[in-house]
Scaffold this active site. Structure first.
Site, PDB file in Angstrom:
ATOM      1  N   ASP A 195       0.803  -1.137  -0.245  1.00 26.88           N
ATOM      2  CA  ASP A 195       0.280  -0.261   0.026  1.00 26.88           C
ATOM      3  C   ASP A 195       1.059   1.408  -0.226  1.00 26.88           C
ATOM      4  OD1 ASP A 195      -2.040   1.837   0.562  1.00 26.88           O
ATOM      5  OD2 ASP A 195      -2.386   1.380   2.342  1.00 26.88           O
ATOM      6  N   LYS A 196       0.606   1.594  -0.373  1.00 26.00           N
ATOM      7  CA  LYS A 196       1.282   3.537  -0.480  1.00 26.00           C
ATOM      8  C   LYS A 196       2.027   4.417   0.871  1.00 26.00           C
ATOM      9  CE  LYS A 196       0.341   8.699  -1.791  1.00 26.00           C
ATOM     10  NZ  LYS A 196      -0.588   9.430  -1.875  1.00 26.00           N
TER      11      LYS A 196
END
Length: 436
Positions: free
Chosen positions: A239-240
């Site tokens: 995920d970012k």
């Protein structure tokens, strides 16, 4: 801190009480504490923040290509033909893309899917363009492997923290807040853009979205994939907001081999996190399906008993409390994934009632964290705790270890990288400020 803010935070905590009667947790789990690995980063300053993990961070063999790494020629495979009958010993039905992938070695599944969608595959003389089409024993399958698709991502001069690299793959330490691959809303500045500037990647890996009918999504750890995303060389994702280790394939053979390891769950993936509160019990296995949250489409949810109804997919995580911090206000937790569902750790942590600190989407809000910590840390540290928690703008989650079999040499490789400064700083403060 204003009293009204604390009151609001206290009200939120009630939503995340440990649902111990609902948890599907194995009472006996084999020991899986973090162990030494062959290709580890030297500790720098992180070992002082993580003394109980310090055995991980010692100086070892440098992250350079092994002398035994064989340089294999890159094969295009365009035009490769397959003309076979599905074996009578096969049981039941199997997806068309899965069956072809099992018969054509060194070709990525994404490229097989592309060949199917382009009308290059027929079953019993009829062209089939659906990758999830089921074949059965006796079916005659004809396939021609499609040409390599040109990459659409642009190379950008972005600094990369490369832990290891050879002719076939590289292992990268992704910083928090960096998106892994280009997608609508993030066309550049991604990890893929930076890697393309550093080296060439297999152009076949400009993937279309994989259908999820019956197969686990091999290319997912924590981030949902857009249908128009471009993923050159990317075998799995973070995920970012998640920091840590990713393995990237530099040729199609390596990509196919690594993807198969993810599918078979033989890749070792270890994460560490900070939770709001302490998991109970301190060691366990969560086996609760994960699916789209019906109340919030941007997040996933652990949905007990929904597997048979098709609302969610099998998901299993093992966890272990490494250290209780701030008198029980938080915990340093180790996670090992048995499956690779989108937002798996975040959804399972929320289900247990201990969302990750900093994870606003899954309930680990600043107010909740501050309410738990305020009463448990020394007065002299309260102001600093308030500042650090208020600045934390991502889930406290770090992919600390990755291990796999080298796709060309067969060597078992294992890498580890210390957590970034934001996570190390808050752990250090919580450790020294907690009351007995």
């Amino acid at each position: 801190m204003p009293k009204t803010t604390l009151e609001k935070a206290d009200n939120q905590i009630g939503k995340f009480k440990n649902p111990t009667t609902m948890l599907s947790i194995s009472p006996v789990v084999p020991s899986f504490s973090l162990t030494s690995a062959k290709y580890l980063r030297s500790p720098s300053s992180s070992s002082s923040f993580f003394p109980k993990l310090s055995r991980l961070f010692f100086t070892s063999s440098s992250a350079t290509p092994s002398n035994s790494t064989e340089t294999l020629p890159r094969v295009n495979n365009a035009g490769l033909k397959l003309n076979e009958t599905v074996d009578e010993v096969s049981k039941g039905k199997i997806r068309l893309d899965s069956w072809i992938s099992s018969r054509v070695h060194g070709v990525s599944r994404a490229r097989v899917q592309s060949s199917i969608r382009q009308g290059l595959v027929s079953v019993n003389g009829q062209v089939i363009d659906k990758v999830s089409h089921n074949v059965k024993p006796g079916d005659e399958v004809n396939c021609t492997i499609s040409k390599l698709q040109p990459l659409k991502a642009e190379a950008e001069d972005i600094p990369l923290d490369i832990v290891y690299e050879d002719h076939h793959l590289l292992v990268v330490n992704k910083p928090p807040h960096m998106v892994v691959h280009p997608a609508p809303g993030n066309p550049n500045g991604t990890l893929v853009n930076g890697i393309l500037h550093h080296c060439s990647l297999p152009s076949v890996a400009a993937y279309s979205n994989q259908e999820d009918d019956d197969e686990e999504e091999v290319f997912s750890d924590d981030e949902e994939m857009s249908s128009s995303s471009v993923r050159p060389g990317i075998v799995h994702r973070l995920d970012k907001g998640t920091s840590g280790l990713l393995v990237v394939a530099k040729d199609e053979h390596s990509h196919a081999h690594l993807a198969e390891q993810f599918k078979l769950h033989t890749i070792e993936r270890v994460y560490i996190s900070l939770t709001c509160g302490v998991p109970s019990p301190s060691l366990g296995r969560i086996d609760v399906p994960i699916g789209r949250d019906s109340n919030n489409r941007i997040r996933m949810a652990a949905i007990p008993g929904s597997l048979s109804r098709g609302r969610a997919r099998h998901a299993a995580s093992r966890y272990k409390v490494i250290e209780t911090l701030a008198g029980g206000g938080s915990a340093l937790v180790e996670w090992r994934l048995e499956t690779g569902r989108t937002h798996q750790i975040r959804a399972h942590a929320k289900y247990m009632g201990v969302p990750l600190l900093g994870d606003e989407v899954y309930g680990g809000t600043k107010n909740m964290a501050l309410s738990l910590l305020q009463k448990r840390v020394s007065r002299s540290d309260q102001e600093e705790i308030l500042e650090l928690v208020s600045r934390m703008d991502r889930p406290c989650l770090h992919a600390i270890v990755i291990g796999f079999e080298h796709p060309c040499t067969g060597e078992i490789m294992k890498f580890s990288c210390p957590p970034p400064p934001d996570l190390a700083e808050i752990v250090g403060l919580l450790r020294r400020s907690g009351r007995e």
